[in-house]
Design a protein around this motif. Sequence first.
Motif, short mmCIF file in Angstrom:
data_model
loop_
_atom_site.label_atom_id
_atom_site.label_comp_id
_atom_site.label_asym_id
_atom_site.label_seq_id
_atom_site.Cartn_x
_atom_site.Cartn_y
_atom_site.Cartn_z
N LEU A 224 0.94 -1.14 0.11
CA LEU A 224 0.17 -0.06 -0.12
C LEU A 224 1.01 1.32 0.01
CD1 LEU A 224 -2.70 -1.28 2.35
CD2 LEU A 224 -3.04 -0.70 0.10
N LYS A 225 1.97 1.26 0.64
CA LYS A 225 2.88 2.33 0.59
C LYS A 225 3.74 2.62 -0.76
CE LYS A 225 6.77 4.43 3.25
NZ LYS A 225 7.88 4.00 4.26
N HIS A 226 4.19 1.46 -1.28
CA HIS A 226 4.94 1.82 -2.38
C HIS A 226 4.11 1.57 -3.75
CE1 HIS A 226 8.42 2.17 -0.04
NE2 HIS A 226 8.15 1.04 0.93
N GLY A 227 2.95 1.02 -3.57
CA GLY A 227 2.03 0.88 -4.72
C GLY A 227 2.27 -0.30 -5.88
N ALA A 228 1.78 0.05 -7.11
CA ALA A 228 1.75 -0.87 -8.20
C ALA A 228 3.33 -1.41 -8.68
CB ALA A 228 1.36 -0.42 -9.50
N GLY A 229 4.20 -0.37 -8.58
CA GLY A 229 5.62 -0.67 -9.06
C GLY A 229 6.41 -1.67 -8.33
N PHE A 230 5.91 -1.61 -6.80
CA PHE A 230 6.65 -2.24 -5.76
C PHE A 230 5.88 -3.71 -6.08
CE2 PHE A 230 6.31 -4.33 -1.53
CZ PHE A 230 7.30 -4.63 -1.42
N VAL A 231 4.66 -3.72 -6.05
CA VAL A 231 4.05 -5.08 -6.30
C VAL A 231 4.49 -5.63 -7.73
CG1 VAL A 231 1.79 -6.16 -6.47
CG2 VAL A 231 2.15 -4.18 -4.97
N ARG A 232 4.63 -4.93 -8.70
CA ARG A 232 5.04 -5.54 -9.96
C ARG A 232 6.45 -6.36 -9.71
NH1 ARG A 232 4.98 -4.59 -15.88
NH2 ARG A 232 7.20 -5.03 -16.78
N GLY A 233 7.46 -5.63 -9.12
CA GLY A 233 8.71 -6.22 -8.76
C GLY A 233 8.84 -7.29 -7.99
N VAL A 234 7.92 -7.43 -7.05
CA VAL A 234 7.89 -8.64 -6.28
C VAL A 234 7.25 -9.79 -7.01
CG1 VAL A 234 6.76 -9.80 -4.14
CG2 VAL A 234 7.81 -7.31 -4.01
N PHE A 235 6.11 -9.29 -7.92
CA PHE A 235 5.39 -10.23 -8.80
C PHE A 235 6.40 -10.96 -9.50
CE2 PHE A 235 3.71 -11.37 -12.91
CZ PHE A 235 2.63 -12.39 -12.47
N VAL A 236 7.52 -10.28 -10.23
CA VAL A 236 8.43 -11.01 -11.16
C VAL A 236 9.17 -11.62 -10.46
CG1 VAL A 236 10.43 -10.15 -12.54
CG2 VAL A 236 8.35 -8.80 -12.79
N VAL A 237 9.75 -11.42 -9.46
CA VAL A 237 10.77 -12.26 -8.52
C VAL A 237 10.14 -13.64 -8.00
CG1 VAL A 237 11.97 -12.60 -6.32
CG2 VAL A 237 11.79 -10.39 -7.74
N VAL A 238 8.65 -13.64 -7.71
CA VAL A 238 7.96 -14.83 -7.25
C VAL A 238 7.74 -15.71 -8.65
CG1 VAL A 238 5.92 -15.59 -6.46
CG2 VAL A 238 6.88 -13.77 -5.43
N VAL A 239 7.29 -15.21 -9.57
CA VAL A 239 7.24 -15.84 -10.58
C VAL A 239 8.52 -16.72 -11.22
CG1 VAL A 239 6.45 -15.92 -13.15
CG2 VAL A 239 5.13 -14.61 -11.41
N ALA A 240 9.60 -15.83 -11.32
CA ALA A 240 10.83 -16.45 -11.62
C ALA A 240 11.22 -17.80 -10.68
CB ALA A 240 11.94 -15.41 -11.78
N ALA A 241 10.91 -17.46 -9.41
CA ALA A 241 11.21 -18.60 -8.43
C ALA A 241 10.38 -19.66 -8.55
CB ALA A 241 10.89 -18.13 -7.03
N LEU A 242 8.97 -19.39 -9.15
CA LEU A 242 8.01 -20.56 -9.06
C LEU A 242 8.57 -21.33 -10.50
CD1 LEU A 242 4.67 -18.68 -8.61
CD2 LEU A 242 5.29 -20.73 -7.51
N ILE A 243 9.31 -20.73 -11.62
CA ILE A 243 9.62 -21.25 -12.73
C ILE A 243 10.59 -22.43 -12.29
CG2 ILE A 243 10.76 -20.98 -14.66
CD1 ILE A 243 9.24 -18.36 -15.31
N LEU A 244 11.79 -21.78 -11.58
CA LEU A 244 12.77 -22.87 -10.99
C LEU A 244 12.12 -23.89 -10.30
CD1 LEU A 244 15.26 -20.17 -10.26
CD2 LEU A 244 15.21 -21.45 -12.20
N LYS A 245 11.24 -23.48 -9.32
CA LYS A 245 10.74 -24.62 -8.34
C LYS A 245 9.85 -25.67 -9.13
CE LYS A 245 9.64 -26.54 -4.33
NZ LYS A 245 8.50 -27.32 -4.82
N THR A 246 8.93 -25.16 -9.99
CA THR A 246 7.98 -26.13 -10.81
C THR A 246 8.76 -26.86 -11.57
OG1 THR A 246 7.59 -24.52 -12.26
CG2 THR A 246 5.91 -24.91 -10.30
N ALA A 247 9.84 -26.23 -12.55
CA ALA A 247 10.62 -27.04 -13.28
C ALA A 247 11.30 -28.18 -12.55
CB ALA A 247 11.55 -26.06 -14.22
#
Length: 253
Positions: A224-247
């Motif tokens: 809520l403090k940092h907004g959409a840009g912060f959420v987007r950054g965390v989203f990219v990191v989480v999806v990248a980690a999910l790719i490695l984990k699921t693969a």
Amino acid sequence: MLELAIVALASLLAGFIDAVAGGGGLVLLPALFSTFPTAAPATLAGTNKAAAIWGTAWATRQYVRRVDLPWRRLMPAAVLAGAGSFAGAWVLTLVNPDGLRKALPFVLLAVLAYTLAKKDLGREHRPRFTGHAETAVAGAIALAVGFYDGFFGPGTGSFFVFLFVRLLGYDFLHASATAKLMNLLTNAFAISLFVSKGYIWWHVAAVMAVTNVIGSLVGTRLALKHGAGFVRGVFVVVVAALILKTAWDAFFR
């Protein structure tokens, strides 16, 4: 006590990740499986959801109070998400998900590539639909992703966020807020099934629930403090980690 401390810490981190961009199961489920290797998978899955729902509920409450969204129009979609989750869990008893397990890393890779290629994706909140049309599109997303959550599960929150950004025109903050409402219902429906089968360790879930809420509180406040840009950054990191984990799970275990 050591086992409880390990999963409580994992639940804290999972609550933080889930509150911001979804994907907390990436942390908590592996922690549960490695800490209690002899436990039944259904018991660990049920215990995970019984703990995570509290952090999700807290995050949903905070987003409802602070983020301007048509919450009443989105409630029918949330109910469809829960129904989809229940249906997916039922289908899981009939069908082997191995094919989906191997396809998932490639689907997530496409999501990540699209997000990175579209630099402005999800940075501004520009809803494409209003009224009943918004409810209908959100409902279709909720039903499909809810079914996936019940049938398989990894990355559910991230899929919710991405589809709300891509199809509804939400920014990442509003998409994450909406995803929390959907996840709340999918978890509730799944928990009802686990409870009926006796698949929850309540003493472990209670400890993890407390730390999950703490992590959720920190994550929600930062989002809520940092907004959409912060959420987007965390989203990219989480999806990248999910790719490695699921693969890894699909091809190397």
